[in-house]
Write a protein that holds these residues in place. Structure first.
Motif, PDB file in Angstrom:
ATOM      1  N   VAL A  54       0.842  -1.204   0.000  1.00  0.00           N
ATOM      2  CA  VAL A  54       0.000   0.000   0.000  1.00  0.00           C
ATOM      3  C   VAL A  54       0.874   1.251   0.000  1.00  0.00           C
ATOM      4  O   VAL A  54       0.639   2.200  -0.767  1.00  0.00           O
ATOM      5  CB  VAL A  54      -0.956   0.009   1.212  1.00  0.00           C
ATOM      6  N   LEU A  55       1.902   1.263   0.853  1.00  0.00           N
ATOM      7  CA  LEU A  55       2.791   2.420   0.929  1.00  0.00           C
ATOM      8  C   LEU A  55       3.529   2.621  -0.394  1.00  0.00           C
ATOM      9  O   LEU A  55       3.677   3.768  -0.864  1.00  0.00           O
ATOM     10  CB  LEU A  55       3.795   2.231   2.075  1.00  0.00           C
ATOM     11  N   VAL A  62      12.712   3.666  -3.191  1.00  0.00           N
ATOM     12  CA  VAL A  62      11.974   3.257  -1.985  1.00  0.00           C
ATOM     13  C   VAL A  62      10.750   2.401  -2.311  1.00  0.00           C
ATOM     14  O   VAL A  62      10.557   1.327  -1.711  1.00  0.00           O
ATOM     15  CB  VAL A  62      11.597   4.488  -1.137  1.00  0.00           C
ATOM     16  N   PRO A  63       9.875   2.820  -3.265  1.00  0.00           N
ATOM     17  CA  PRO A  63       8.729   1.950  -3.553  1.00  0.00           C
ATOM     18  C   PRO A  63       9.130   0.587  -4.126  1.00  0.00           C
ATOM     19  O   PRO A  63       8.445  -0.413  -3.889  1.00  0.00           O
ATOM     20  CB  PRO A  63       7.898   2.754  -4.561  1.00  0.00           C
ATOM     21  N   LEU A  64      10.236   0.531  -4.867  1.00  0.00           N
ATOM     22  CA  LEU A  64      10.709  -0.753  -5.381  1.00  0.00           C
ATOM     23  C   LEU A  64      11.159  -1.666  -4.243  1.00  0.00           C
ATOM     24  O   LEU A  64      10.915  -2.873  -4.259  1.00  0.00           O
ATOM     25  CB  LEU A  64      11.860  -0.541  -6.367  1.00  0.00           C
ATOM     26  N   ILE A  65      11.820  -1.083  -3.254  1.00  0.00           N
ATOM     27  CA  ILE A  65      12.246  -1.852  -2.083  1.00  0.00           C
ATOM     28  C   ILE A  65      11.022  -2.349  -1.307  1.00  0.00           C
ATOM     29  O   ILE A  65      10.961  -3.509  -0.880  1.00  0.00           O
ATOM     30  CB  ILE A  65      13.154  -0.986  -1.185  1.00  0.00           C
ATOM     31  N   LEU A  66      10.023  -1.484  -1.162  1.00  0.00           N
ATOM     32  CA  LEU A  66       8.790  -1.868  -0.484  1.00  0.00           C
ATOM     33  C   LEU A  66       8.058  -2.966  -1.257  1.00  0.00           C
ATOM     34  O   LEU A  66       7.516  -3.910  -0.674  1.00  0.00           O
ATOM     35  CB  LEU A  66       7.872  -0.650  -0.323  1.00  0.00           C
ATOM     36  N   PHE A  67       8.061  -2.848  -2.588  1.00  0.00           N
ATOM     37  CA  PHE A  67       7.432  -3.860  -3.431  1.00  0.00           C
ATOM     38  C   PHE A  67       8.126  -5.209  -3.259  1.00  0.00           C
ATOM     39  O   PHE A  67       7.475  -6.253  -3.164  1.00  0.00           O
ATOM     40  CB  PHE A  67       7.474  -3.419  -4.895  1.00  0.00           C
ATOM     41  N   LEU A  77      -4.147   0.856  -6.909  1.00  0.00           N
ATOM     42  CA  LEU A  77      -4.163   2.104  -6.150  1.00  0.00           C
ATOM     43  C   LEU A  77      -3.295   3.160  -6.819  1.00  0.00           C
ATOM     44  O   LEU A  77      -3.614   4.359  -6.788  1.00  0.00           O
ATOM     45  CB  LEU A  77      -3.662   1.830  -4.720  1.00  0.00           C
ATOM     46  N   ASN A  78      -2.188   2.728  -7.452  1.00  0.00           N
ATOM     47  CA  ASN A  78      -1.265   3.648  -8.105  1.00  0.00           C
ATOM     48  C   ASN A  78      -1.944   4.474  -9.204  1.00  0.00           C
ATOM     49  O   ASN A  78      -1.997   5.705  -9.113  1.00  0.00           O
ATOM     50  CB  ASN A  78      -0.055   2.857  -8.635  1.00  0.00           C
ATOM     51  N   PRO A  79      -2.489   3.848 -10.270  1.00  0.00           N
ATOM     52  CA  PRO A  79      -3.120   4.667 -11.309  1.00  0.00           C
ATOM     53  C   PRO A  79      -4.370   5.392 -10.841  1.00  0.00           C
ATOM     54  O   PRO A  79      -4.726   6.439 -11.396  1.00  0.00           O
ATOM     55  CB  PRO A  79      -3.448   3.651 -12.417  1.00  0.00           C
ATOM     56  N   THR A  80      -5.042   4.855  -9.795  1.00  0.00           N
ATOM     57  CA  THR A  80      -6.215   5.546  -9.262  1.00  0.00           C
ATOM     58  C   THR A  80      -5.818   6.883  -8.653  1.00  0.00           C
ATOM     59  O   THR A  80      -6.461   7.918  -8.902  1.00  0.00           O
ATOM     60  CB  THR A  80      -6.916   4.666  -8.201  1.00  0.00           C
ATOM     61  N   LEU A  81      -4.753   6.875  -7.856  1.00  0.00           N
ATOM     62  CA  LEU A  81      -4.253   8.136  -7.282  1.00  0.00           C
ATOM     63  C   LEU A  81      -3.741   9.076  -8.372  1.00  0.00           C
ATOM     64  O   LEU A  81      -3.986  10.284  -8.325  1.00  0.00           O
ATOM     65  CB  LEU A  81      -3.138   7.845  -6.275  1.00  0.00           C
TER      66      LEU A  81
END
Length: 300
Positions: free
Chosen positions: A12-13, A230-235, A253-257
């Motif tokens: 989510v983050l 950072v998002p790649l590490i979280l993924f 959630l990504n394209p929605t935002l």
């Protein structure tokens, strides 16, 4: 707190960071896209190298370059992801974030189609129907706006083929992306030298060379590495802990935002044709997700 919960929270983050990234790149809209892309590559490389040194994974990273086949895959993957990144940055800068959002909605269905064509994966009737709905959405938008949504298609296709190559690379997302930015780094450094020392202007016919000249721009360009890494590490963290079906659903959630930011913050045009196209895509994704979850519950 369970490992699954941690994985879902990380996903989510990651998607929130990706989804809000248009705000970040819009703040750099005055900086030519190739300049932003070069700094994104440079500072991503710095962050990844630091992370691998801390984790003592440099050996794993360097071993990727001992195979000619793997190096070729890395080079092609680097070309695809840099094209995707560059196009995304450009689309945000020139007011085409709605198209960018649509591209990342289309991507999962493009990935399914590529899986069927390249890996001979068998698609169910429901999956073929979902792919067909996506095609109808693109055709509807093309007819309604009298222009092919090239940005959306290019983002979805480059990311789709990038995913195909990643499937052939036996390396985690952090190590493989570090390798990709490593091979892009010389080009990024050459371009930044040209911008700062030789006045190169690039595709947009203007030169800024803002790094070091403006404190805010300099900080944002450095932070572009973290926005990438950072998002790649979280993924990577999430994919090891959460069910892939949930990881896949959360990615929407990504394209929605992105779409919400494009419409309500950037106030880009959102016509009736956009509404129809997005409704078709959302319907396809909802049906596709339901079918995936249903199959997962049967096999689980």
């Amino acid at each position: 707190m369970s490992e699954t919960f941690k994985g879902v929270a990380a996903m989510v983050l990651a998607c929130v960071i990706w989804g809000l990234s248009p705000l970040f790149y819009k703040a750099l809209a005055h900086v030519p896209p190739l300049e932003v892309l070069s700094h994104r590559t440079l500072w991503s490389f710095v962050l990844f190298i630091g992370l691998m040194l801390i984790q003592k994974r440099m050996g794993e990273f360097l071993r990727l370059f001992t195979s000619a086949r793997v190096v070729v895959l890395i080079l092609i993957a680097a070309l695809l992801i840099s094209t995707n990144w560059g196009l995304f940055i450009w689309s945000i800068q020139v007011g085409r974030a709605v198209e960018s959002s649509l591209g990342y909605y289309i991507f999962p269905l493009v990935a399914v189609l590529l899986g069927a064509v390249i890996f001979r994966e068998r698609l169910s009737a429901v999956q073929w129907f979902c792919v067909g709905l996506a095609a109808v959405a693109v055709i509807t938008l093309t007819i309604g706006l009298r222009v092919v949504p090239l940005v959306s298609l290019a983002l979805a296709i480059t990311f789709g083929f990038y995913g195909v190559l990643k499937k052939r690379l036996e390396a985690g997302p952090v190590i493989s992306v570090a390798a990709e930015v490593a091979v892009l780094l010389p080009l990024a450094l050459i371009w930044l030298y040209g911008v700062h020392a030789l006045g190169w202007q690039g595709l947009v016919g203007r030169n800024l060379g803002v790094f070091g000249a403006d404190q805010t721009d300099t900080l944002l360009l450095i932070l572009s590495g973290a926005v990438t890494a950072v998002p790649l590490i979280l993924f990577s963290y999430a994919s090891r802990r959460a069910p892939l079906s949930i990881v896949g659903l959360v990615q929407y959630l990504n394209p929605t935002l992105q779409g919400a930011i494009a419409i309500f913050v950037f106030q880009e045009a959102f016509t009736i044709w956009h509404m129809i196209a997005f409704a078709l895509i959302w319907s396809a994704l909802a049906l596709f997700s339901f079918d995936t979850l249903r199959k997962g519950s049967k096999t689980g």
